[in-house]
Design a protein around this motif. Structure first.
Motif, PDB file in Angstrom:
ATOM      1  N   UNK A 192       0.845  -1.192   0.000  1.00  0.00           N
ATOM      2  CA  UNK A 192       0.000   0.000   0.000  1.00  0.00           C
ATOM      3  C   UNK A 192       0.886   1.250   0.000  1.00  0.00           C
ATOM      4  N   UNK A 193       0.249   2.382  -0.304  1.00  0.00           N
ATOM      5  CA  UNK A 193       0.936   3.661  -0.185  1.00  0.00           C
ATOM      6  C   UNK A 193       0.555   4.255   1.179  1.00  0.00           C
ATOM      7  N   UNK A 194       1.562   4.774   1.883  1.00  0.00           N
ATOM      8  CA  UNK A 194       1.316   5.241   3.251  1.00  0.00           C
ATOM      9  C   UNK A 194       1.461   6.757   3.359  1.00  0.00           C
ATOM     10  N   UNK A 195       0.418   7.376   3.897  1.00  0.00           N
ATOM     11  CA  UNK A 195       0.479   8.785   4.293  1.00  0.00           C
ATOM     12  C   UNK A 195       0.481   8.787   5.815  1.00  0.00           C
ATOM     13  N   UNK A 196       1.543   9.333   6.406  1.00  0.00           N
ATOM     14  CA  UNK A 196       1.664   9.292   7.870  1.00  0.00           C
ATOM     15  C   UNK A 196       1.576  10.693   8.448  1.00  0.00           C
ATOM     16  N   UNK A 197       0.968  10.806   9.637  1.00  0.00           N
ATOM     17  CA  UNK A 197       0.922  12.100  10.315  1.00  0.00           C
ATOM     18  C   UNK A 197       1.741  12.045  11.600  1.00  0.00           C
ATOM     19  N   UNK A 198       2.277  13.211  11.991  1.00  0.00           N
ATOM     20  CA  UNK A 198       2.922  13.349  13.298  1.00  0.00           C
ATOM     21  C   UNK A 198       2.869  14.825  13.665  1.00  0.00           C
ATOM     22  N   UNK A 199       3.145  15.107  14.930  1.00  0.00           N
ATOM     23  CA  UNK A 199       3.024  16.481  15.412  1.00  0.00           C
ATOM     24  C   UNK A 199       4.309  17.280  15.339  1.00  0.00           C
ATOM     25  N   UNK A 200       5.395  16.649  14.890  1.00  0.00           N
ATOM     26  CA  UNK A 200       6.661  17.389  14.766  1.00  0.00           C
ATOM     27  C   UNK A 200       7.410  16.920  13.531  1.00  0.00           C
ATOM     28  N   UNK A 201       8.231  17.827  12.981  1.00  0.00           N
ATOM     29  CA  UNK A 201       9.006  17.462  11.787  1.00  0.00           C
ATOM     30  C   UNK A 201      10.016  16.360  12.096  1.00  0.00           C
ATOM     31  N   UNK A 202      10.558  16.358  13.318  1.00  0.00           N
ATOM     32  CA  UNK A 202      11.523  15.309  13.692  1.00  0.00           C
ATOM     33  C   UNK A 202      10.872  13.930  13.616  1.00  0.00           C
ATOM     34  N   UNK A 203       9.626  13.837  14.081  1.00  0.00           N
ATOM     35  CA  UNK A 203       8.918  12.547  14.027  1.00  0.00           C
ATOM     36  C   UNK A 203       8.577  12.177  12.580  1.00  0.00           C
ATOM     37  N   UNK A 204       8.300  13.191  11.752  1.00  0.00           N
ATOM     38  CA  UNK A 204       7.989  12.905  10.341  1.00  0.00           C
ATOM     39  C   UNK A 204       9.202  12.347   9.608  1.00  0.00           C
ATOM     40  N   UNK A 205      10.395  12.826   9.967  1.00  0.00           N
ATOM     41  CA  UNK A 205      11.628  12.287   9.366  1.00  0.00           C
ATOM     42  C   UNK A 205      11.734  10.794   9.679  1.00  0.00           C
ATOM     43  N   UNK A 206      11.425  10.436  10.932  1.00  0.00           N
ATOM     44  CA  UNK A 206      11.500   9.020  11.322  1.00  0.00           C
ATOM     45  C   UNK A 206      10.415   8.196  10.620  1.00  0.00           C
ATOM     46  N   UNK A 207       9.238   8.804  10.442  1.00  0.00           N
ATOM     47  CA  UNK A 207       8.162   8.094   9.732  1.00  0.00           C
ATOM     48  C   UNK A 207       8.592   7.792   8.299  1.00  0.00           C
ATOM     49  N   UNK A 208       9.281   8.744   7.684  1.00  0.00           N
ATOM     50  CA  UNK A 208       9.802   8.548   6.328  1.00  0.00           C
ATOM     51  C   UNK A 208      10.806   7.392   6.311  1.00  0.00           C
ATOM     52  N   UNK A 209      11.675   7.329   7.333  1.00  0.00           N
ATOM     53  CA  UNK A 209      12.671   6.250   7.412  1.00  0.00           C
ATOM     54  C   UNK A 209      12.002   4.880   7.516  1.00  0.00           C
ATOM     55  N   UNK A 210      10.822   4.848   8.135  1.00  0.00           N
ATOM     56  CA  UNK A 210      10.098   3.567   8.261  1.00  0.00           C
ATOM     57  C   UNK A 210       9.370   3.190   6.980  1.00  0.00           C
ATOM     58  N   UNK A 211       9.326   4.114   6.020  1.00  0.00           N
ATOM     59  CA  UNK A 211       8.718   3.772   4.732  1.00  0.00           C
ATOM     60  C   UNK A 211       7.549   4.632   4.311  1.00  0.00           C
ATOM     61  N   UNK A 212       7.143   5.598   5.138  1.00  0.00           N
ATOM     62  CA  UNK A 212       5.996   6.438   4.764  1.00  0.00           C
ATOM     63  C   UNK A 212       6.299   7.171   3.456  1.00  0.00           C
TER      64      UNK A 212
END
Ligand SMILES: [Zn+2]
Length: 342
Positions: A192-212
């Motif tokens: 699937x294609x994943x769109x992930x949300x988080x409350x900080x840019x630092x967390x979004x960087x990690x979400x990207x590393x997980x494959x978002x």
């Protein structure tokens, strides 16, 4: 033994690191020397007290447990002393219709370690034999403890309940949470294609590393507007909800025709509201999900052993600092799991 115990419900200050009697095992039970216990949002709810739920007091919290078998009861033959194991977190009657069909999480007597019975924030915990699952020698106890509740929950939500298909678009709320960090990986593994949300840019960087694939900063951006923009106004096929009141309406608005919203929690409040017209006019499904079966836990564990899924550990802390760990989790300062080493 040393354990974290609370005698009354309340804030993190009710957690006491103290000496308590060792658990006594029955003939069909196993005593496990706990080596690691991971925290979940459930620990916070159990500590604060839940309306209509009686938690036995004094209580030892902790649902995600890994360790070594210390002793076995006289009727236990398939488990060796010294064996490295994780504990399937759910306890059920074992003989009702739900249990017999492999859906223990729908058993009327279903509960968890650290919820209806004492949990793993202690040197020892007693367990029914059915909950003992061996882990390979190369798997660290901290990794094993980071698996059960969130992997089982995210798997049951995406695969069993929402029946996610390759090529679909998934919106994963709160990528930094235990469930969010695993849901990203399972959705990607499915194709699937994943769109992930988080409350900080630092967390979004990690979400990207997980494959978002795409990211939404929910402290600055409107979740539904962004979900629509990123899907060419179509909306997403599946929303992974566990935030509750704060995001519920936006989550419903993010769905495409035939979209499925699946929820496993309500950390910001229980009162979700939305316009019912969206439900029928868009053929939406709202799905509840609570834990999963032991069979599903075996499946996710296999995928972790094959390195197709990865436990996400924010930090490892000593058991004595359990109250501090609760505060970190309460303030959402972590990305992934906080694991207590025992
Ligand atoms: Zn049952």
């Amino acid at each position: 033994m040393k354990a974290v115990v609370f005698n009354q419900h309340g804030g993190p200050e009710v957690l006491q690191y103290t000496e308590v009697p060792d658990p006594e095992i029955a003939a069909n039970e196993v005593l496990v020397r706990v080596r690691a216990c991971a925290l979940n949002h459930l620990d916070l709810w159990v500590r604060r007290g839940l309306p209509g739920v009686r938690i036995p007091l004094p209580h030892i919290p902790g649902s995600d447990i890994a360790g070594e078998v210390a002793r076995v009861g006289n009727l236990v033959s398939d488990v060796r002393v010294g064996e490295r194991v994780l504990l399937s977190p759910g306890l059920s009657c074992g003989h009702c219709q739900a249990c017999s069909s492999g859906a223990e999480n729908r058993c009327r007597k279903y509960t968890l370690f650290g919820y209806g019975v004492d949990g793993g924030c202690a040197e020892y915990v007693k367990s029914p034999i059915a909950n003992i699952i061996p882990i390979p020698p190369e798997m660290k106890f901290e990794e094993a403890a980071a698996i059960p509740v969130v992997f089982l929950t995210a798997w049951h939500m995406l695969i069993t309940r929402a029946q996610l298909q390759p090529g679909e678009d998934v919106l994963v709320l709160a990528a930094g949470s235990g469930v969010g960090s695993v849901a990203i990986q399972i959705a990607k593994l499915t194709g699937a294609r994943v769109i992930a949300t988080a409350g900080s840019d630092a967390k979004l960087v990690k979400a990207r590393e997980l494959g978002a694939d795409d990211l939404i900063n929910h402290s600055k951006q409107d979740i539904a507007e962004e979900a629509k923009r990123l899907t060419g106004k179509r909306g997403v096929d599946v929303v992974i909800e566990h935030v509750g009141e704060a995001t519920w309406e936006k989550s419903v608005l993010s769905l495409a025709q035939n979209g499925r919203l699946v929820t496993c929690g309500a950390t910001t409040g229980y009162n979700g509201k939305f316009d019912l017209r969206y439900l029928f006019s868009r053929n939406l499904s709202l799905l509840g999900s609570f834990m999963g079966s032991r069979a599903e836990l075996y499946t996710v564990l296999k995928l972790v052993i094959e390195k197709k899924l990865h436990p996400v550990i924010d930090r490892v802390m000593p058991l004595a600092e359990c109250a501090k760990a609760h505060v970190l989790l309460e303030n959402r300062e972590q990305f992934g799991k906080i694991v207590l080493k025992v």
